[in-house]
Design a protein around this motif. Sequence first.
Motif, PDB file in Angstrom:
ATOM      1  N   GLY A 263      -5.930  -2.367  -6.624  1.00 43.18           N
ATOM      2  CA  GLY A 263      -7.291  -1.496  -6.796  1.00 43.18           C
ATOM      3  C   GLY A 263      -8.331  -2.484  -6.444  1.00 43.18           C
ATOM      4  N   GLY A 264      -8.111  -3.684  -5.959  1.00 45.50           N
ATOM      5  CA  GLY A 264      -9.200  -4.553  -5.780  1.00 45.50           C
ATOM      6  C   GLY A 264     -10.262  -4.125  -4.506  1.00 45.50           C
ATOM      7  N   ALA A 265     -11.545  -4.141  -4.438  1.00 41.71           N
ATOM      8  CA  ALA A 265     -12.332  -4.145  -3.368  1.00 41.71           C
ATOM      9  C   ALA A 265     -12.033  -5.250  -2.305  1.00 41.71           C
ATOM     10  CB  ALA A 265     -13.781  -3.939  -3.860  1.00 41.71           C
ATOM     11  N   PRO A 266     -12.487  -4.921  -0.994  1.00 41.96           N
ATOM     12  CA  PRO A 266     -12.357  -6.085  -0.110  1.00 41.96           C
ATOM     13  C   PRO A 266     -12.961  -7.519  -0.714  1.00 41.96           C
ATOM     14  CG  PRO A 266     -12.760  -4.114   1.074  1.00 41.96           C
ATOM     15  CD  PRO A 266     -13.256  -3.868  -0.359  1.00 41.96           C
ATOM     16  N   GLU A 267     -14.112  -7.557  -1.199  1.00 38.91           N
ATOM     17  CA  GLU A 267     -14.822  -8.742  -1.857  1.00 38.91           C
ATOM     18  C   GLU A 267     -14.063  -9.299  -2.721  1.00 38.91           C
ATOM     19  OE1 GLU A 267     -17.210  -5.022  -3.487  1.00 38.91           O
ATOM     20  OE2 GLU A 267     -16.355  -5.672  -1.613  1.00 38.91           O
ATOM     21  N   GLU A 268     -13.495  -8.480  -3.633  1.00 41.41           N
ATOM     22  CA  GLU A 268     -12.561  -9.110  -4.933  1.00 41.41           C
ATOM     23  C   GLU A 268     -11.348  -9.650  -4.396  1.00 41.41           C
ATOM     24  OE1 GLU A 268     -14.132  -5.807  -8.202  1.00 41.41           O
ATOM     25  OE2 GLU A 268     -12.443  -5.334  -7.039  1.00 41.41           O
ATOM     26  N   ASN A 269     -10.685  -8.901  -3.287  1.00 40.52           N
ATOM     27  CA  ASN A 269      -9.606  -9.776  -2.778  1.00 40.52           C
ATOM     28  C   ASN A 269      -9.849 -11.093  -2.207  1.00 40.52           C
ATOM     29  OD1 ASN A 269      -7.401  -7.612  -3.508  1.00 40.52           O
ATOM     30  ND2 ASN A 269      -8.277  -6.415  -1.944  1.00 40.52           N
TER      31      ASN A 269
ATOM     32  N   ARG B  37       0.908  -1.088   0.019  1.00 40.37           N
ATOM     33  CA  ARG B  37      -0.091   0.040  -0.098  1.00 40.37           C
ATOM     34  C   ARG B  37       1.068   1.327   0.073  1.00 40.37           C
ATOM     35  NH1 ARG B  37      -2.813  -3.150   4.076  1.00 40.37           N
ATOM     36  NH2 ARG B  37      -1.824  -1.919   5.550  1.00 40.37           N
TER      37      ARG B  37
ATOM     38  N   SER C  70      -2.544   0.236  -4.418  1.00 42.00           N
ATOM     39  CA  SER C  70      -2.755  -0.999  -3.077  1.00 42.00           C
ATOM     40  C   SER C  70      -3.084  -2.429  -3.834  1.00 42.00           C
ATOM     41  CB  SER C  70      -4.002  -0.702  -2.228  1.00 42.00           C
ATOM     42  OG  SER C  70      -4.279  -2.083  -1.193  1.00 42.00           O
TER      43      SER C  70
ATOM     44  N   LYS D  22      -7.188  -0.566 -11.534  1.00 39.44           N
ATOM     45  CA  LYS D  22      -7.647  -2.061 -11.417  1.00 39.44           C
ATOM     46  C   LYS D  22      -7.283  -2.914 -12.434  1.00 39.44           C
ATOM     47  CE  LYS D  22     -11.512  -2.601  -9.083  1.00 39.44           C
ATOM     48  NZ  LYS D  22     -12.781  -2.791  -8.566  1.00 39.44           N
TER      49      LYS D  22
END
Length: 227
Positions: A193-199, A146, A151, A175
């Motif tokens: 650049g992933g959202a939490p659910e994508e990670n 980060r 990130s 992303k």
Amino acid sequence: MERLFTPELATFYEEFYSKKGATIMKGRLVKALKPGADGSRAEVAVLDDGSEVKGDLFVGGTGAKPNGELFAGQLETDRGAVKVDGFMQSSVKNVLAIGDVAAFPLKRWQQHVTHCRLSAAHAASVILEGPEKTGEYDYLPFFYSRVFNLSWQFYGVNEGTPVFFSHSQDPSAPKFGSFWVKDGKIVGTFLEGGAPEENTACKNAVAEGKAAPSADTIAKDGIKSIA
């Protein structure tokens, strides 16, 4: 960084940091540091081609290796680290090893703060609760970064064939990423650049050995191809 970054990934970060004013000297190694006139601190880095770079601050990123000399002839070792099983148990009963000095049943010995914390907690549970109740240590290799507005998270191993995808390479909101495919399964994921659910979806895909979509589907749909 070629051990992790594919050419497509590396190109983005090289351009990003260059625009921030960084000069990236690829293929060069630091051979020595020279002190300033008063000898109190380093002021010049000498590179392997003989050139010199002046600086106010030098940060070393040399890597590390386990110091297992203390255990030579006493415990079984692997690549210099103490060899342990899935319960962090060494070759000597009731002697456990954790963190960077432990080589447990993965293809590679791990150096990461997450592993250090989890292996310590696992060893404590084995001691307090017993191996039968605790079960074997199950660690998924994980790295992250980060900095600025960037990130990224990486899970698994970078083995097999990497497939790059990009949803956006806008430096203000990038992303993109890569999936590593081996034997028809996703064995590694890198997502910027992933959202939490994508990670989480990336983590689960590797942990579960998810069947990989076709390379064309990954390149076209990216993270959506496994979500």
